[in-house]
Design a protein around this motif. Structure first.
Motif, PDB file in Angstrom:
ATOM      1  N   THR A  47       7.562  -0.974   3.478  1.00  0.00           N
ATOM      2  CA  THR A  47       7.008  -0.398   2.260  1.00  0.00           C
ATOM      3  C   THR A  47       7.299   1.107   2.271  1.00  0.00           C
ATOM      4  OG1 THR A  47       5.019  -0.218   0.869  1.00  0.00           O
ATOM      5  CG2 THR A  47       4.680  -0.039   3.249  1.00  0.00           C
ATOM      6  N   GLN A  48       7.729   1.623   1.137  1.00  0.00           N
ATOM      7  CA  GLN A  48       8.138   3.022   1.048  1.00  0.00           C
ATOM      8  C   GLN A  48       6.919   3.921   0.919  1.00  0.00           C
ATOM      9  OE1 GLN A  48      11.377   4.495   1.072  1.00  0.00           O
ATOM     10  NE2 GLN A  48      10.187   6.407   1.170  1.00  0.00           N
ATOM     11  N   GLY A  65       0.781  -1.229   0.000  1.00  0.00           N
ATOM     12  CA  GLY A  65       0.000   0.000   0.000  1.00  0.00           C
ATOM     13  C   GLY A  65       0.811   1.276   0.000  1.00  0.00           C
ATOM     14  N   GLY A  66       2.127   1.167   0.098  1.00  0.00           N
ATOM     15  CA  GLY A  66       2.942   2.361   0.058  1.00  0.00           C
ATOM     16  C   GLY A  66       2.965   2.981  -1.323  1.00  0.00           C
ATOM     17  N   GLY A  67       3.556   4.165  -1.421  1.00  0.00           N
ATOM     18  CA  GLY A  67       3.648   4.831  -2.708  1.00  0.00           C
ATOM     19  C   GLY A  67       3.943   6.300  -2.551  1.00  0.00           C
ATOM     20  N   PHE A 100       5.819   0.923  12.569  1.00  0.00           N
ATOM     21  CA  PHE A 100       6.991   1.759  12.773  1.00  0.00           C
ATOM     22  C   PHE A 100       7.361   2.391  11.435  1.00  0.00           C
ATOM     23  CE2 PHE A 100       8.569   0.269  16.961  1.00  0.00           C
ATOM     24  CZ  PHE A 100       7.750  -0.823  17.142  1.00  0.00           C
ATOM     25  N   ARG A 101       8.243   3.353  11.489  1.00  0.00           N
ATOM     26  CA  ARG A 101       8.801   3.894  10.258  1.00  0.00           C
ATOM     27  C   ARG A 101      10.256   4.280  10.490  1.00  0.00           C
ATOM     28  NH1 ARG A 101       5.369   9.573   9.975  1.00  0.00           N
ATOM     29  NH2 ARG A 101       6.462  10.668  11.676  1.00  0.00           N
ATOM     30  N   VAL A 116      10.332   4.554   5.217  1.00  0.00           N
ATOM     31  CA  VAL A 116       9.925   3.168   5.020  1.00  0.00           C
ATOM     32  C   VAL A 116       9.091   2.769   6.230  1.00  0.00           C
ATOM     33  CG1 VAL A 116      10.686   0.789   4.724  1.00  0.00           C
ATOM     34  CG2 VAL A 116      11.983   2.654   3.677  1.00  0.00           C
ATOM     35  N   TYR A 117       7.933   2.207   5.958  1.00  0.00           N
ATOM     36  CA  TYR A 117       6.996   1.830   7.011  1.00  0.00           C
ATOM     37  C   TYR A 117       7.015   0.327   7.197  1.00  0.00           C
ATOM     38  CZ  TYR A 117       5.117   6.524   7.329  1.00  0.00           C
ATOM     39  OH  TYR A 117       4.972   7.876   7.554  1.00  0.00           O
ATOM     40  N   TYR A 118       7.091  -0.075   8.473  1.00  0.00           N
ATOM     41  CA  TYR A 118       7.187  -1.486   8.822  1.00  0.00           C
ATOM     42  C   TYR A 118       6.056  -1.886   9.758  1.00  0.00           C
ATOM     43  CZ  TYR A 118      12.087  -0.952   7.376  1.00  0.00           C
ATOM     44  OH  TYR A 118      13.246  -0.696   6.677  1.00  0.00           O
TER      45      TYR A 118
END
Length: 122
Positions: A116-117, A8-10, A37-38, A93-95
């Motif tokens: 995901t970025q 879902g990142g973008g 987290f990010r 970046v999200y984790y």
């Protein structure tokens, strides 16, 4: 083998929204607190939000309170992060991560996704 897979990142403009998903497998999902987290370049990994096993209890970092919302669907082994009113400083970046010890400390989380970025343009 435990797997957490974020999606879902973008790229989004400032003020926009994104919804991240994290699909879990290989663990009893409903037995784990889930967290998001990010990590931005050159910075430490930052706790954002956690949700307890049943989904009834959530806790947020001040930096995202009121803009981000976490939810989970234990039937689908998935946790979500709805992000609204995004700012350029949210770029990272999200984790997602899983823990049996609820809290904000990354070291307490047992399993992590690959990330995901998310990029927010001004």
């Amino acid at each position: 083998q435990v797997r957490l897979v974020e999606s879902g990142g973008g790229l989004v403009q400032a003020g926009g929204s994104l919804r991240l998903s994290c699909a879990a497998s290989g663990l009893t999902f409903s037995s784990y607190t889930m967290g998001w987290f990010r990590q931005a370049p050159g910075k430490e990994r930052e706790f954002l939000v956690g949700i307890r096993r049943s989904g009834a209890n959530t806790y947020y970092a001040d930096s995202v309170k009121g803009r981000f919302t976490i939810s989970r669907d234990n039937a689908k082994n998935t946790v979500y992060l709805q992000m609204n009113s995004l700012k350029p400083e949210d770029t990272a970046v999200y984790y997602c991560a899983a823990t049996r010890t609820p809290g904000e400390v990354p070291q307490h989380y047992n399993y992590w996704g690959q990330g995901t970025q998310v990029t927010v343009s001004s």
